[in-house]
Scaffold this active site. Structure first.
Site, PDB file in Angstrom:
ATOM      1  N   LYS A  77       2.120  -3.327   7.390  1.00 57.19           N
ATOM      2  CA  LYS A  77       2.393  -3.550   5.966  1.00 57.19           C
ATOM      3  C   LYS A  77       3.866  -3.242   5.651  1.00 57.19           C
ATOM      4  O   LYS A  77       4.500  -3.949   4.871  1.00 57.19           O
ATOM      5  CB  LYS A  77       1.473  -2.693   5.086  1.00 57.19           C
ATOM      6  CG  LYS A  77       0.030  -3.154   5.042  1.00 57.19           C
ATOM      7  CD  LYS A  77      -0.157  -4.570   4.515  1.00 57.19           C
ATOM      8  CE  LYS A  77       0.097  -4.710   3.035  1.00 57.19           C
ATOM      9  NZ  LYS A  77      -0.177  -6.113   2.586  1.00 57.19           N
ATOM     10  N   THR A 125       0.831  -1.209   0.000  1.00 58.42           N
ATOM     11  CA  THR A 125       0.000   0.000   0.000  1.00 58.42           C
ATOM     12  C   THR A 125       0.866   1.260   0.000  1.00 58.42           C
ATOM     13  O   THR A 125       1.982   1.252   0.549  1.00 58.42           O
ATOM     14  CB  THR A 125      -0.901   0.015   1.254  1.00 58.42           C
ATOM     15  OG1 THR A 125      -1.440   1.320   1.436  1.00 58.42           O
ATOM     16  CG2 THR A 125      -0.118  -0.336   2.517  1.00 58.42           C
ATOM     17  N   ASP A 126       0.328   2.334  -0.537  1.00 66.19           N
ATOM     18  CA  ASP A 126       1.049   3.614  -0.486  1.00 66.19           C
ATOM     19  C   ASP A 126       1.126   4.156   0.946  1.00 66.19           C
ATOM     20  O   ASP A 126       1.881   5.092   1.218  1.00 66.19           O
ATOM     21  CB  ASP A 126       0.404   4.645  -1.427  1.00 66.19           C
ATOM     22  CG  ASP A 126      -1.040   4.979  -1.092  1.00 66.19           C
ATOM     23  OD1 ASP A 126      -1.601   4.382  -0.142  1.00 66.19           O
ATOM     24  OD2 ASP A 126      -1.614   5.842  -1.783  1.00 66.19           O
ATOM     25  N   GLU A 127       0.354   3.571   1.872  1.00 65.26           N
ATOM     26  CA  GLU A 127       0.347   4.101   3.241  1.00 65.26           C
ATOM     27  C   GLU A 127       1.665   3.857   3.969  1.00 65.26           C
ATOM     28  O   GLU A 127       1.937   4.480   4.989  1.00 65.26           O
ATOM     29  CB  GLU A 127      -0.827   3.508   4.043  1.00 65.26           C
ATOM     30  CG  GLU A 127      -2.136   3.849   3.364  1.00 65.26           C
ATOM     31  CD  GLU A 127      -3.385   3.648   4.194  1.00 65.26           C
ATOM     32  OE1 GLU A 127      -3.299   3.689   5.437  1.00 65.26           O
ATOM     33  OE2 GLU A 127      -4.448   3.470   3.598  1.00 65.26           O
ATOM     34  N   TYR A 140      -1.745  -0.244  11.096  1.00 65.54           N
ATOM     35  CA  TYR A 140      -1.950  -0.941   9.819  1.00 65.54           C
ATOM     36  C   TYR A 140      -0.765  -0.689   8.885  1.00 65.54           C
ATOM     37  O   TYR A 140      -0.145  -1.623   8.364  1.00 65.54           O
ATOM     38  CB  TYR A 140      -3.264  -0.474   9.163  1.00 65.54           C
ATOM     39  CG  TYR A 140      -3.298  -0.705   7.663  1.00 65.54           C
ATOM     40  CD1 TYR A 140      -3.122  -1.985   7.140  1.00 65.54           C
ATOM     41  CD2 TYR A 140      -3.478   0.359   6.773  1.00 65.54           C
ATOM     42  CE1 TYR A 140      -3.129  -2.202   5.760  1.00 65.54           C
ATOM     43  CE2 TYR A 140      -3.482   0.149   5.403  1.00 65.54           C
ATOM     44  CZ  TYR A 140      -3.301  -1.130   4.903  1.00 65.54           C
ATOM     45  OH  TYR A 140      -3.301  -1.334   3.548  1.00 65.54           O
TER      46      TYR A 140
END
Ligand code: TYD
Length: 344
Positions: A152, A124-126, A148
């Site tokens: 990741k 994810t870009d997060e 979260y």
């Protein structure tokens, strides 16, 4: 190729399973623990497909994973299995490290022993954290801010270590905010669409000026498949939709498509640690020959229409476990929240 897709009963996973099965050269094994957001209703159309098999099990369990690899002679892995919702990671972070870090570690180890031809980690870009201005590049330092995103990021680092240490032919994809049919209605777009259909308030965090880059699930899966085939071993690829929007603007569009009033919007107490903006630089993926095709306006309209015509799919979800979750996250917030003021 015999491909193991983990989390194939989830949102992105189920679209990916369908897409891979369209290629006659692929056999797909879907390993899914069927926790709250894993849903076999997402795959009824392919459940009897001759090149598809479903295994109910957890990626964190080495015995289960080893058996799947042996039984199906797995040649490649696409890891979509993850805990993914920031608000749940704030309520209870414990399951996030387990699935997103330990689960990835178990898969990597099995993939190494099986000498797979490809391991694709759906990330994810997060993991880049909040981006004030500019666009995150694949080599930027990771700066995750929610449990979260941190989980990741941990998974991504493990994948990279397997490439460096064991030459595992792995690639990592970092997609931006994804939307489309079959998305569990805890996420922003399906929550707002389904609430609005029922004339329920839309809980917009903070000032509603947070920004996300919206990526159609069809584009996201097309990009994953492209990177699966052509990505450089050890490579990391950002996947963005090129549709950066403020949350308030997205809420307005949803209401417009549904013909519902702006008065349904409620400004509510913000999410702690809320990342202001995510934005990714996608030049590496463009150079690999892939670009998104779905415009946000078309994709959002089609998504709203899908939720309108699949009420039984989401009503079943919203009447179950979801109710207690919703009350926990939004109950007090909605009591204290303020209405959208047309003048402001
Ligand atoms: P979300 O779908 O949870 O994705 P993420 O936080 O991982 O980007 O949320 C997208 C944006 O919408 C984010 O800025 C938070 C905001 N949001 C709300 O304002 N209200 C909500 O009820 C939800 C779920 C999200």
């Amino acid at each position: 190729m015999r491909i193991l897709v983990t989390g194939g009963a989830g949102f992105i996973g189920s679209h990916l399973v369908r897409r891979l099965l369209a290629d006659k050269d692929h056999r797909v094994v879907n390993l899914d623990a069927l926790r709250y957001s894993g849903n076999l209703d997402n795959l009824t159309d392919v459940s009897n497909h001759p090149r598809y098999a479903f295994v109910h099990g957890d990626i964190c369990d080495p015995k289960t994973v080893e058996k799947v690899f042996k039984d199906h002679d797995i040649e490649a892995v696409i890891n979509c299995a993850a805990e993914t919702h920031v608000d749940r990671s704030i309520l209870d972070p414990s399951g996030f490290a387990r699935t997103d870090v330990v689960g990835t570690a178990v898969l990597l180890e099995q993939a190494r022993q099986a000498k797979v031809a490809r391991f694709l980690q759906v990330s994810t870009d997060e993991v880049y954290g909040s981006v004030k201005e500019g666009w995150s590049k694949e080599e930027d330092a990771l700066a995750p801010r929610s449990p979260y995103a941190a989980s990741k990021a941990g998974g991504d680092l493990l994948v990279q270590s397997y490439t460096t240490t064991f030459n595992l032919p792995a690639v990592i994809t970092r997609g931006s905010n994804t939307y489309g049919p079959n998305q569990y209605p805890e996420k922003f777009i399906p929550l707002f669409v389904t609430n609005a259909v029922d004339d329920q308030p839309l809980p917009l965090y903070g000032d509603g000026r947070y920004r996300r880059d919206w990526l159609s699930v069809f584009d996201h899966c097309a990009a994953i498949e492209h990177i699966f085939r052509r990505g450089e071993p050890g490579g990391i690829y950002n996947i963005g939709g090129g549709n950066e929007r403020e949350n308030l603007a997205v809420a307005e569009l949803i209401l417009k498509h549904l013909g519902k009033p702006m008065s349904l919007i409620r400004f509510v107490r913000d999410r702690p640690g809320h990342d202001r903006r995510y934005a990714v630089d996608c030049r590496r993926l463009h150079a690999l020959g892939w670009r998104p095709t779905v415009s946000f306006e078309d994709g959002l309209r089609a998504t709203v229409d899908w939720y309108r015509s699949h009420e039984s799919w989401w009503r079943k979800i919203k009447s179950g476990e979801f109710r207690a979750y919703y009350e926990q996250v939004y109950g007090q917030r909605l009591n204290e929240g303020s209405r959208f003021d047309v003048q402001s």
